[in-house]
Design an enzyme around this catalytic site. Structure first.
Site, PDB file in Angstrom:
ATOM      1  N   ARG A  91       0.831  -1.214   0.000  1.00 32.30           N
ATOM      2  CA  ARG A  91       0.000   0.000   0.000  1.00 32.30           C
ATOM      3  C   ARG A  91       0.861   1.257   0.000  1.00 32.30           C
ATOM      4  NH1 ARG A  91      -2.887   2.502   4.692  1.00 32.30           N
ATOM      5  NH2 ARG A  91      -4.256   4.018   3.739  1.00 32.30           N
ATOM      6  N   TRP A  94       2.307   1.734  -3.461  1.00 31.81           N
ATOM      7  CA  TRP A  94       1.250   2.161  -4.393  1.00 31.81           C
ATOM      8  C   TRP A  94       0.953   3.656  -4.227  1.00 31.81           C
ATOM      9  CZ3 TRP A  94      -1.203   0.089  -8.454  1.00 31.81           C
ATOM     10  CH2 TRP A  94      -2.365   0.700  -8.887  1.00 31.81           C
ATOM     11  N   HIS A  95       0.799   4.100  -2.984  1.00 31.41           N
ATOM     12  CA  HIS A  95       0.477   5.501  -2.749  1.00 31.41           C
ATOM     13  C   HIS A  95       1.664   6.418  -3.026  1.00 31.41           C
ATOM     14  CE1 HIS A  95      -3.656   5.310  -1.231  1.00 31.41           C
ATOM     15  NE2 HIS A  95      -3.310   4.083  -0.903  1.00 31.41           N
ATOM     16  N   SER A  96       2.866   5.953  -2.772  1.00 30.79           N
ATOM     17  CA  SER A  96       4.053   6.750  -3.102  1.00 30.79           C
ATOM     18  C   SER A  96       4.140   6.967  -4.601  1.00 30.79           C
ATOM     19  CB  SER A  96       5.323   6.054  -2.610  1.00 30.79           C
ATOM     20  OG  SER A  96       5.359   6.028  -1.216  1.00 30.79           O
ATOM     21  N   ASN A 125      -3.788   8.617   2.004  1.00 33.85           N
ATOM     22  CA  ASN A 125      -2.476   8.334   2.583  1.00 33.85           C
ATOM     23  C   ASN A 125      -2.504   8.208   4.086  1.00 33.85           C
ATOM     24  OD1 ASN A 125      -1.474   8.504  -0.011  1.00 33.85           O
ATOM     25  ND2 ASN A 125      -0.806  10.605   0.190  1.00 33.85           N
TER      26      ASN A 125
END
Length: 128
Positions: A91, A94-96, A125
């Site tokens: 996760r 993915w968010h980075s 985030n």
């Protein structure tokens, strides 16, 4: 209701009340020579660093064992789901990657910016 001025005054118009006025082009800008570009230079202690030599000096089975121990050891201060941090790492990656902006090359996973504003305030985030 729209406001239409019937005045023929030559007085300058009031500043825009647009919430995006900070994006308007400024009439004056700094010359390129005034920018501090030191942050783009690599650090000097890496000048003589040989990544290939250092990589070959590692014991890959030991590195794998260490990573497995870290990712499967839940910490009291940040409990892992089902005693495994793997889903959290996926996760986080993915968010980075989702913070990368193609138009200026900023964001992404290379600088840890998700801990700073405005990225840390984005609901997606949260808890990362």
């Amino acid at each position: 209701a729209a406001y239409i001025s019937t005045s023929m005054s030559s007085a300058p118009a009031a500043p825009s009340k647009c919430p995006f006025r900070y994006m308007q082009k400024k009439s004056t800008s700094l010359p390129p020579s005034s920018l501090n570009l030191k942050c783009l230079s690599p650090t000097s202690y890496l000048n003589n660093y040989n990544y290939a030599t250092e990589f070959l000096s590692l014991s890959l089975p030991q590195v794998k064992a260490d990573l497995l121990q870290v990712i499967t050891t839940s910490q009291e201060w940040w409990p892992a789901d089902y005693n495994h941090y793997g889903p959290l790492m996926i996760r986080l990656a993915w968010h980075s990657a989702g913070t990368y902006r193609t138009y200026d090359g900023r964001g992404g996973a290379n600088s840890g910016n998700m801990r700073f504003a405005p990225l840390n305030s984005w609901p997606d985030n949260g808890n990362l």
